[in-house]
Design a protein around this motif. Structure first.
Motif, PDB file in Angstrom:
ATOM      1  N   ALA A 125       0.832  -1.208   0.000  1.00 20.10           N
ATOM      2  CA  ALA A 125       0.000   0.000   0.000  1.00 20.10           C
ATOM      3  C   ALA A 125       0.868   1.259   0.000  1.00 20.10           C
ATOM      4  CB  ALA A 125      -0.932  -0.006   1.211  1.00 20.10           C
ATOM      5  N   ILE A 126       1.923   1.270   0.818  1.00 19.46           N
ATOM      6  CA  ILE A 126       2.819   2.432   0.882  1.00 19.46           C
ATOM      7  C   ILE A 126       3.532   2.635  -0.449  1.00 19.46           C
ATOM      8  CG2 ILE A 126       4.924   3.346   1.950  1.00 19.46           C
ATOM      9  CD1 ILE A 126       4.050   1.965   4.559  1.00 19.46           C
ATOM     10  N   ALA A 127       4.040   1.534  -1.020  1.00 18.90           N
ATOM     11  CA  ALA A 127       4.761   1.625  -2.291  1.00 18.90           C
ATOM     12  C   ALA A 127       3.853   2.124  -3.405  1.00 18.90           C
ATOM     13  CB  ALA A 127       5.342   0.262  -2.658  1.00 18.90           C
ATOM     14  N   ASN A 128       2.611   1.629  -3.438  1.00 16.24           N
ATOM     15  CA  ASN A 128       1.664   2.055  -4.473  1.00 16.24           C
ATOM     16  C   ASN A 128       1.278   3.521  -4.305  1.00 16.24           C
ATOM     17  OD1 ASN A 128       0.479  -0.151  -6.431  1.00 16.24           O
ATOM     18  ND2 ASN A 128       0.896  -1.188  -4.512  1.00 16.24           N
ATOM     19  N   ALA A 129       1.074   3.962  -3.059  1.00 14.88           N
ATOM     20  CA  ALA A 129       0.723   5.366  -2.817  1.00 14.88           C
ATOM     21  C   ALA A 129       1.868   6.290  -3.230  1.00 14.88           C
ATOM     22  CB  ALA A 129       0.379   5.569  -1.341  1.00 14.88           C
ATOM     23  N   SER A 218      -5.686   2.574  -2.621  1.00 14.58           N
ATOM     24  CA  SER A 218      -6.999   1.921  -2.532  1.00 14.58           C
ATOM     25  C   SER A 218      -7.046   0.662  -3.391  1.00 14.58           C
ATOM     26  CB  SER A 218      -8.109   2.886  -2.975  1.00 14.58           C
ATOM     27  OG  SER A 218      -8.131   4.035  -2.183  1.00 14.58           O
ATOM     28  N   TYR A 219      -6.428   0.757  -4.563  1.00  9.72           N
ATOM     29  CA  TYR A 219      -6.420  -0.393  -5.461  1.00  9.72           C
ATOM     30  C   TYR A 219      -5.670  -1.574  -4.842  1.00  9.72           C
ATOM     31  CZ  TYR A 219      -5.397  -3.373  -9.448  1.00  9.72           C
ATOM     32  OH  TYR A 219      -5.276  -4.464 -10.290  1.00  9.72           O
ATOM     33  N   SER A 220      -4.522  -1.314  -4.242  1.00  7.13           N
ATOM     34  CA  SER A 220      -3.739  -2.417  -3.667  1.00  7.13           C
ATOM     35  C   SER A 220      -4.484  -3.073  -2.510  1.00  7.13           C
ATOM     36  CB  SER A 220      -2.367  -1.912  -3.199  1.00  7.13           C
ATOM     37  OG  SER A 220      -2.485  -1.044  -2.098  1.00  7.13           O
ATOM     38  N   VAL A 221      -5.165  -2.245  -1.674  1.00  2.60           N
ATOM     39  CA  VAL A 221      -5.933  -2.790  -0.561  1.00  2.60           C
ATOM     40  C   VAL A 221      -7.134  -3.581  -1.068  1.00  2.60           C
ATOM     41  CG1 VAL A 221      -7.358  -2.196   1.440  1.00  2.60           C
ATOM     42  CG2 VAL A 221      -5.192  -1.005   1.052  1.00  2.60           C
ATOM     43  N   LEU A 225      -8.054  -7.562  -0.583  1.00  2.00           N
ATOM     44  CA  LEU A 225      -9.310  -7.948   0.058  1.00  2.00           C
ATOM     45  C   LEU A 225     -10.156  -8.852  -0.838  1.00  2.00           C
ATOM     46  CD1 LEU A 225     -10.399  -4.581   1.753  1.00  2.00           C
ATOM     47  CD2 LEU A 225      -9.611  -6.660   2.904  1.00  2.00           C
ATOM     48  N   VAL A 226     -10.257  -8.489  -2.111  1.00  5.26           N
ATOM     49  CA  VAL A 226     -11.072  -9.291  -3.031  1.00  5.26           C
ATOM     50  C   VAL A 226     -10.486 -10.689  -3.199  1.00  5.26           C
ATOM     51  CG1 VAL A 226     -11.855  -9.516  -5.414  1.00  5.26           C
ATOM     52  CG2 VAL A 226     -12.015  -7.313  -4.271  1.00  5.26           C
ATOM     53  N   TRP A 227      -9.167 -10.754  -3.417  1.00  6.00           N
ATOM     54  CA  TRP A 227      -8.550 -12.079  -3.549  1.00  6.00           C
ATOM     55  C   TRP A 227      -8.624 -12.853  -2.238  1.00  6.00           C
ATOM     56  CZ3 TRP A 227      -8.435 -14.352  -7.790  1.00  6.00           C
ATOM     57  CH2 TRP A 227      -8.054 -13.723  -8.978  1.00  6.00           C
ATOM     58  N   GLU A 256     -10.634 -14.488 -14.714  1.00  6.85           N
ATOM     59  CA  GLU A 256     -10.796 -14.136 -13.305  1.00  6.85           C
ATOM     60  C   GLU A 256      -9.872 -12.984 -12.919  1.00  6.85           C
ATOM     61  OE1 GLU A 256     -10.502 -17.169 -14.414  1.00  6.85           O
ATOM     62  OE2 GLU A 256     -11.929 -18.537 -13.467  1.00  6.85           O
ATOM     63  N   MET A 257      -8.638 -13.021 -13.435  1.00  2.00           N
ATOM     64  CA  MET A 257      -7.673 -11.962 -13.138  1.00  2.00           C
ATOM     65  C   MET A 257      -8.186 -10.606 -13.623  1.00  2.00           C
ATOM     66  SD  MET A 257      -4.849 -13.164 -11.673  1.00  2.00           S
ATOM     67  CE  MET A 257      -3.585 -11.987 -12.136  1.00  2.00           C
ATOM     68  N   VAL A 258      -8.681 -10.568 -14.869  1.00  2.00           N
ATOM     69  CA  VAL A 258      -9.179  -9.320 -15.443  1.00  2.00           C
ATOM     70  C   VAL A 258     -10.399  -8.823 -14.681  1.00  2.00           C
ATOM     71  CG1 VAL A 258     -10.246  -8.296 -17.492  1.00  2.00           C
ATOM     72  CG2 VAL A 258      -8.239  -9.758 -17.735  1.00  2.00           C
ATOM     73  N   ALA A 259     -11.303  -9.748 -14.311  1.00  2.00           N
ATOM     74  CA  ALA A 259     -12.511  -9.369 -13.587  1.00  2.00           C
ATOM     75  C   ALA A 259     -12.178  -8.739 -12.239  1.00  2.00           C
ATOM     76  CB  ALA A 259     -13.409 -10.594 -13.387  1.00  2.00           C
ATOM     77  N   VAL A 260     -11.253  -9.341 -11.500  1.00  2.00           N
ATOM     78  CA  VAL A 260     -10.867  -8.806 -10.189  1.00  2.00           C
ATOM     79  C   VAL A 260     -10.172  -7.458 -10.350  1.00  2.00           C
ATOM     80  CG1 VAL A 260      -9.354  -9.158  -8.190  1.00  2.00           C
ATOM     81  CG2 VAL A 260     -10.746 -11.043  -9.042  1.00  2.00           C
ATOM     82  N   GLN A 261      -9.298  -7.332 -11.338  1.00  2.00           N
ATOM     83  CA  GLN A 261      -8.629  -6.057 -11.585  1.00  2.00           C
ATOM     84  C   GLN A 261      -9.645  -4.960 -11.897  1.00  2.00           C
ATOM     85  OE1 GLN A 261      -5.983  -7.142 -14.749  1.00  2.00           O
ATOM     86  NE2 GLN A 261      -4.377  -7.880 -13.371  1.00  2.00           N
ATOM     87  N   GLY A 262     -10.657  -5.300 -12.710  1.00  2.00           N
ATOM     88  CA  GLY A 262     -11.681  -4.322 -13.065  1.00  2.00           C
ATOM     89  C   GLY A 262     -12.500  -3.874 -11.868  1.00  2.00           C
ATOM     90  N   VAL A 263     -12.913  -4.820 -11.025  1.00  2.00           N
ATOM     91  CA  VAL A 263     -13.696  -4.498  -9.823  1.00  2.00           C
ATOM     92  C   VAL A 263     -12.886  -3.612  -8.873  1.00  2.00           C
ATOM     93  CG1 VAL A 263     -14.716  -5.474  -7.721  1.00  2.00           C
ATOM     94  CG2 VAL A 263     -15.179  -6.534  -9.925  1.00  2.00           C
ATOM     95  N   CYS A 264     -11.638  -3.982  -8.647  1.00  2.00           N
ATOM     96  CA  CYS A 264     -10.779  -3.208  -7.738  1.00  2.00           C
ATOM     97  C   CYS A 264     -10.512  -1.809  -8.291  1.00  2.00           C
ATOM     98  CB  CYS A 264      -9.458  -3.942  -7.510  1.00  2.00           C
ATOM     99  SG  CYS A 264      -9.633  -5.525  -6.670  1.00  2.00           S
ATOM    100  N   ALA A 265     -10.332  -1.695  -9.608  1.00  2.00           N
ATOM    101  CA  ALA A 265     -10.092  -0.390 -10.226  1.00  2.00           C
ATOM    102  C   ALA A 265     -11.311   0.511 -10.076  1.00  2.00           C
ATOM    103  CB  ALA A 265      -9.741  -0.565 -11.703  1.00  2.00           C
ATOM    104  N   ALA A 266     -12.519  -0.043 -10.260  1.00  2.00           N
ATOM    105  CA  ALA A 266     -13.741   0.742 -10.113  1.00  2.00           C
ATOM    106  C   ALA A 266     -13.928   1.206  -8.672  1.00  2.00           C
ATOM    107  CB  ALA A 266     -14.948  -0.074 -10.569  1.00  2.00           C
ATOM    108  N   MET A 267     -13.633   0.323  -7.713  1.00  2.00           N
ATOM    109  CA  MET A 267     -13.735   0.689  -6.300  1.00  2.00           C
ATOM    110  C   MET A 267     -12.768   1.825  -5.958  1.00  2.00           C
ATOM    111  SD  MET A 267     -13.948  -3.183  -4.738  1.00  2.00           S
ATOM    112  CE  MET A 267     -13.716  -2.685  -3.028  1.00  2.00           C
ATOM    113  N   ALA A 268     -11.529   1.706  -6.411  1.00  2.00           N
ATOM    114  CA  ALA A 268     -10.527   2.736  -6.141  1.00  2.00           C
ATOM    115  C   ALA A 268     -10.892   4.055  -6.813  1.00  2.00           C
ATOM    116  CB  ALA A 268      -9.149   2.261  -6.619  1.00  2.00           C
ATOM    117  N   SER A 269     -11.475   3.995  -8.007  1.00  2.00           N
ATOM    118  CA  SER A 269     -11.869   5.206  -8.735  1.00  2.00           C
ATOM    119  C   SER A 269     -12.972   5.958  -8.010  1.00  2.00           C
ATOM    120  CB  SER A 269     -12.342   4.839 -10.146  1.00  2.00           C
ATOM    121  OG  SER A 269     -11.301   4.264 -10.885  1.00  2.00           O
ATOM    122  N   GLY A 270     -13.923   5.210  -7.434  1.00  2.00           N
ATOM    123  CA  GLY A 270     -14.999   5.849  -6.689  1.00  2.00           C
ATOM    124  C   GLY A 270     -14.474   6.636  -5.501  1.00  2.00           C
ATOM    125  N   VAL A 271     -13.567   6.036  -4.759  1.00  2.00           N
ATOM    126  CA  VAL A 271     -12.968   6.705  -3.603  1.00  2.00           C
ATOM    127  C   VAL A 271     -12.205   7.959  -4.046  1.00  2.00           C
ATOM    128  CG1 VAL A 271     -11.288   6.486  -1.725  1.00  2.00           C
ATOM    129  CG2 VAL A 271     -12.793   4.561  -2.277  1.00  2.00           C
TER     130      VAL A 271
END
Length: 356
Positions: A125-129, A218-221, A225-227, A256-271
């Motif tokens: 999370a720190i590295a991504n931020a 947010s994306y890394s967290v 969590l999703v995985w 499955e990889m693409v689906a999880v990446q898409g869900v996490c990206a949408a969640m992070a974008s909302g925040v």
């Protein structure tokens, strides 16, 4: 890389493809393929950016559907691509700076945080931020002039075409008439000098640097969590199948990889969109609108821009264009992260051993 199904002694593990660090990439392939892939993404999402920009500079709220129909009726499809050529030309060097800063920072900060004793989740999370912060600041050196020019082209002539109501006319937009992006660069330089091209640079940094930091963290967290949730589900299936003896682990496929990446990206974008929307609206107005003082046209200050917004519609006016921005960020982030991961795997020097 394998991700524990849960933080406890779960019997099942999720086996994800190994992370690809900066030193593992073929840089020439990485930048060449990146320019092609992200240009396509920009073309697909550009109409949403035009909608967002026009909504932010209009003095009253107009729905995305009504504005879209108005643009189509009066300007045609070309109205949704005003300034696209300029934006596309800036995408290539800006993306190169962005991806370089992102990967170098992520790799270095990630290594440093692990050595300091942080857990993998916290270190990631720190590295991504940190990577999001540094990459946004690097890219803004190129993006701010491109933003100023492309956004002026986006709103040019819309008072005289798609916006018929006088109360919906754009207030004090630039009086200059631009033939194209090059002409706009030249005229802005002649009138305002280099400062004109970097109008709103400070607020751009204040908008995009925190936005990117929040998004990547947010994306890394969310990703973990999703995985983790999927891992818990896989663990229970393994226990039922092997009478509690545990399974050999879950290895997700590419879908499955693409689906999880898409869900996490949408969640992070909302925040990220909710937190930084007021700053983005102020930035857009600073770059597009002018004020008048003693009969002379002058750039607006941040305080003047905020006062005008509050006068027009209160604090809610700062969130004009939130819908298109959220959609744009979610679609852009989803396509960006999936394209980005795909690009990294295409650009790896040695593809052997990418899974564990």
């Amino acid at each position: 890389m394998s991700l524990s199904a849960a933080e406890d002694n779960s019997a099942s593990e999720i086996h994800l493809p190994a992370d690809i660090d900066w030193h593992m990439l073929d840089k020439s392939k990485f930048f060449f393929l990146g320019a092609a892939l992200f240009s396509g993404v920009s073309a697909a999402l550009y109409p949403v950016v035009v909608l967002k920009t026009r909504q932010q500079v209009l003095p009253t709220q107009i729905s995305s559907l009504k504005l879209s129909l108005s643009i189509m009726n009066h300007e045609g499809v070309r109205g949704f691509y005003r300034g696209f050529g300029t934006s596309l030309m800036g995408t290539i060097p800006a993306r190169a700076l962005y991806m370089t800063a992102l990967e170098v920072t992520k790799s270095n900060v990630g290594t440093a945080t692990v050595r300091l004793g942080f857990s993998d989740t916290t270190a990631t999370a720190i590295a991504n931020a940190a990577a999001g912060l540094s990459s946004a600041m690097a890219a803004q050196v190129v993006w701010t002039p491109i933003d100023v020019v492309s956004q002026r082209l986006m709103v040019q002539d819309c008072n005289g075409s798609s916006i018929k109501s006088s109360k919906n006319r754009i207030p004090s937009s630039s009086s200059c008439r631009y033939m194209n992006g090059i002409d706009a660069f030249r005229k802005i330089l002649n009138v305002d000098g280099p400062r004109g091209l970097y109008r709103g640079f400070g607020i751009s940094i204040l908008t995009y640097a925190p936005s990117n930091a929040v998004w990547w963290a947010s994306y890394s967290v969310a990703h973990r969590l999703v995985w983790g949730g999927i891992g818990c589900y896989a663990s229970k299936k393994d226990e039922n199948a092997v009478n509690g003896g545990g399974g050999c682990g879950y290895r997700p496929g590419s879908k499955e990889m693409v689906a999880v990446q898409g869900v996490c990206a949408a969640m992070a974008s909302g925040v990220s969109a909710m937190i930084t929307m007021p700053l983005d609206t102020i930035k857009t107005r600073l770059q597009v609108l002018d004020g008048e003082e003693n009969g002379r046209t002058r750039p607006l200050t941040v305080m003047q821009t905020v006062r005008n917004l509050v006068k027009e519609g209160g604090f809610a006016a700062c969130y004009r264009g939130l819908g298109p921005r959220w959609v744009s960020m979610s679609m852009s982030a989803t396509t960006m992260i999936t394209t980005y991961e795909f690009l990294k795997r295409l650009s790896t020097k040695n593809r052997d051993g990418l899974t564990s």
